[in-house]
Design a protein around this motif. Structure first.
Motif, PDB file in Angstrom:
ATOM      1  N   PRO A  59      -0.146   6.111   2.344  1.00  0.00           N
ATOM      2  CA  PRO A  59       0.145   5.287   3.557  1.00  0.00           C
ATOM      3  C   PRO A  59      -0.547   3.890   3.418  1.00  0.00           C
ATOM      4  O   PRO A  59      -1.887   4.230   3.081  1.00  0.00           O
ATOM      5  N   VAL A  60       0.046   2.903   3.796  1.00  0.00           N
ATOM      6  CA  VAL A  60      -0.678   1.564   3.509  1.00  0.00           C
ATOM      7  C   VAL A  60      -0.609   0.673   4.579  1.00  0.00           C
ATOM      8  O   VAL A  60       0.256   0.829   5.417  1.00  0.00           O
ATOM      9  N   ALA A  61      -1.475  -0.425   4.440  1.00  0.00           N
ATOM     10  CA  ALA A  61      -1.185  -1.319   5.571  1.00  0.00           C
ATOM     11  C   ALA A  61      -1.427  -2.997   4.724  1.00  0.00           C
ATOM     12  O   ALA A  61      -2.393  -2.660   3.614  1.00  0.00           O
TER      13      ALA A  61
ATOM     14  N   ALA B  48      -1.225 -10.276   0.251  1.00  0.00           N
ATOM     15  CA  ALA B  48      -2.690 -11.005  -0.073  1.00  0.00           C
ATOM     16  C   ALA B  48      -3.563  -9.800  -0.217  1.00  0.00           C
ATOM     17  O   ALA B  48      -4.725  -9.925  -1.076  1.00  0.00           O
ATOM     18  N   ARG B  49      -3.626  -8.853   0.651  1.00  0.00           N
ATOM     19  CA  ARG B  49      -4.240  -7.827   0.541  1.00  0.00           C
ATOM     20  C   ARG B  49      -3.884  -6.304   1.137  1.00  0.00           C
ATOM     21  O   ARG B  49      -3.104  -6.270   1.858  1.00  0.00           O
ATOM     22  N   ALA B  50      -3.917  -5.282   0.369  1.00  0.00           N
ATOM     23  CA  ALA B  50      -3.355  -4.030   0.926  1.00  0.00           C
ATOM     24  C   ALA B  50      -4.548  -2.964   0.783  1.00  0.00           C
ATOM     25  O   ALA B  50      -5.524  -2.842  -0.139  1.00  0.00           O
ATOM     26  N   VAL B  51      -4.668  -1.998   1.750  1.00  0.00           N
ATOM     27  CA  VAL B  51      -5.330  -0.847   1.805  1.00  0.00           C
ATOM     28  C   VAL B  51      -4.716   0.513   1.852  1.00  0.00           C
ATOM     29  O   VAL B  51      -3.408   0.426   2.576  1.00  0.00           O
ATOM     30  N   GLU B  52      -5.595   1.666   1.548  1.00  0.00           N
ATOM     31  CA  GLU B  52      -4.821   2.761   2.137  1.00  0.00           C
ATOM     32  C   GLU B  52      -5.329   3.140   3.187  1.00  0.00           C
ATOM     33  O   GLU B  52      -6.394   2.962   3.691  1.00  0.00           O
ATOM     34  N   LEU B  53      -4.279   3.642   4.241  1.00  0.00           N
ATOM     35  CA  LEU B  53      -4.724   4.311   5.457  1.00  0.00           C
ATOM     36  C   LEU B  53      -5.630   5.576   5.279  1.00  0.00           C
ATOM     37  O   LEU B  53      -4.975   6.662   5.343  1.00  0.00           O
TER      38      LEU B  53
ATOM     39  N   ASP C 225      -4.263   0.142  -7.496  1.00  0.00           N
ATOM     40  CA  ASP C 225      -3.155  -0.399  -8.174  1.00  0.00           C
ATOM     41  C   ASP C 225      -2.158  -0.973  -7.343  1.00  0.00           C
ATOM     42  O   ASP C 225      -2.477  -1.262  -6.100  1.00  0.00           O
ATOM     43  N   GLY C 226      -1.104  -1.648  -7.773  1.00  0.00           N
ATOM     44  CA  GLY C 226      -0.205  -2.533  -7.116  1.00  0.00           C
ATOM     45  C   GLY C 226       0.534  -1.691  -6.220  1.00  0.00           C
ATOM     46  O   GLY C 226       0.844  -0.342  -6.472  1.00  0.00           O
ATOM     47  N   LEU C 227       1.494  -2.424  -5.466  1.00  0.00           N
ATOM     48  CA  LEU C 227       2.269  -1.547  -4.462  1.00  0.00           C
ATOM     49  C   LEU C 227       3.651  -1.329  -5.081  1.00  0.00           C
ATOM     50  O   LEU C 227       3.955  -2.069  -6.202  1.00  0.00           O
TER      51      LEU C 227
END
Length: 286
Positions: A91-93, A120-125, A167-169
């Motif tokens: 799960p990501v934002a 620009a930036r992604a995190v795991e929820l 890692d990348g999306l």
């Protein structure tokens, strides 16, 4: 690439825009909205659609890609088309360079929109504080994604929701149209609610192909169905007749005037779309 967003004279908070494959029969969307209202009671909510075909990540990705640019810059897109819910998919934002924020599963459903918006930036929820206390293995839309979207809307920093992705999306690959000696071949990507069969053949690809046959007209075929001509608009065909045209997707689609091409040709995603030249100059309608 310059991204243009819809603008309005009225100012106010950007909305949370929701897209799912949950349909309109069950309580699932309402439960998600209830969670959002409990956390961020002032958040404007907009339904993009809940009619994405069940578990069709591709259809959800296309619908999102066709929609996100129409919203204000800081809109949060809450996207739940998640056949892998409860599995290893994350799960990501995601914060984008265009300003839009996306919340959903990292299964490719966000990827077409993100290509344009520029992640620009992604995190795991992962942070428990920004989830519901009990997380179901089958309803992350309610327990993980909706709370994350609501907290983002309230001003919680993206990084507070969880660790940055290592890692990348996940990227969803769209098949490209293939140009042969005497044909341009693509496939149906999406079927809308009117039964229009939207292909992966863009205007540029068709123009390049047509330039090779300047004295000839082009015809379009779905699988082994009858050939149809390319028209400027649906209304250029007689009632009940099939046609090909470029719709709002800016992709070649096969339609039926006042009818359903999906039913007429018994076709759906993956069906072969072939364009080829023919010398006949009279109007050609099956």
């Amino acid at each position: 690439m310059t991204v243009r967003h819809a603008t309005s004279r009225a100012s106010g908070p950007a909305p949370i825009a929701i897209l799912t494959d949950f349909g309109y029969r069950d309580h699932y969307v309402g439960a998600m909205k209830g969670v959002i209202a409990s956390i961020a009671p002032g958040a404007p909510l907009i339904d993009i659609t809940h009619g994405v075909p069940a578990q069709s990540v591709m259809a959800g990705a296309i619908a999102l890609a066709q929609s996100w640019r129409m919203f204000p810059r800081r809109t949060i897109f809450l996207v739940v088309v998640d056949p892998g819910v409860g599995t290893a998919r994350l799960p990501v934002a995601v914060q984008t360079r265009a300003g839009a924020r996306f919340v959903g599963p990292d299964n490719g459903v966000l990827s077409l929109a993100l290509e344009e918006a520029g992640p620009a930036r992604a995190v795991e929820l992962r942070t428990p504080r920004y989830r519901l206390a009990r997380v179901s293995a089958t309803f992350h839309g309610r327990d993980i994604f909706a709370p994350a979207a609501a907290h983002l809307w309230r001003g919680v920093r993206l990084g507070a929701l969880g660790p940055a992705l290592r890692d990348g999306l996940t990227h969803l690959e769209l098949a490209a149209a293939r140009e042969g000696v005497e044909e341009l071949r693509g496939e149906v990507l999406y079927v809308d609610g009117f039964g229009n069969l939207v292909s992966n053949i863009g205007r540029d690809a068709l123009a390049r192909f047509a330039a090779r046959f300047p004295a000839m007209r082009l015809s379009v075929r779905i699988d082994a169905g009858a050939p149809v001509e390319i028209r400027e608009a649906y209304g250029d065909a007689r009632k009940g007749a099939p046609l090909a045209t470029f719709g709002s997707f800016e992709l070649l689609e096969v339609a039926v005037r006042d009818g359903s091409a999906a039913k007429r040709f018994a076709a759906g995603p993956g069906a072969v779309v072939t364009v080829w030249p023919f010398r006949r100059t009279a109007r050609h309608e099956p």
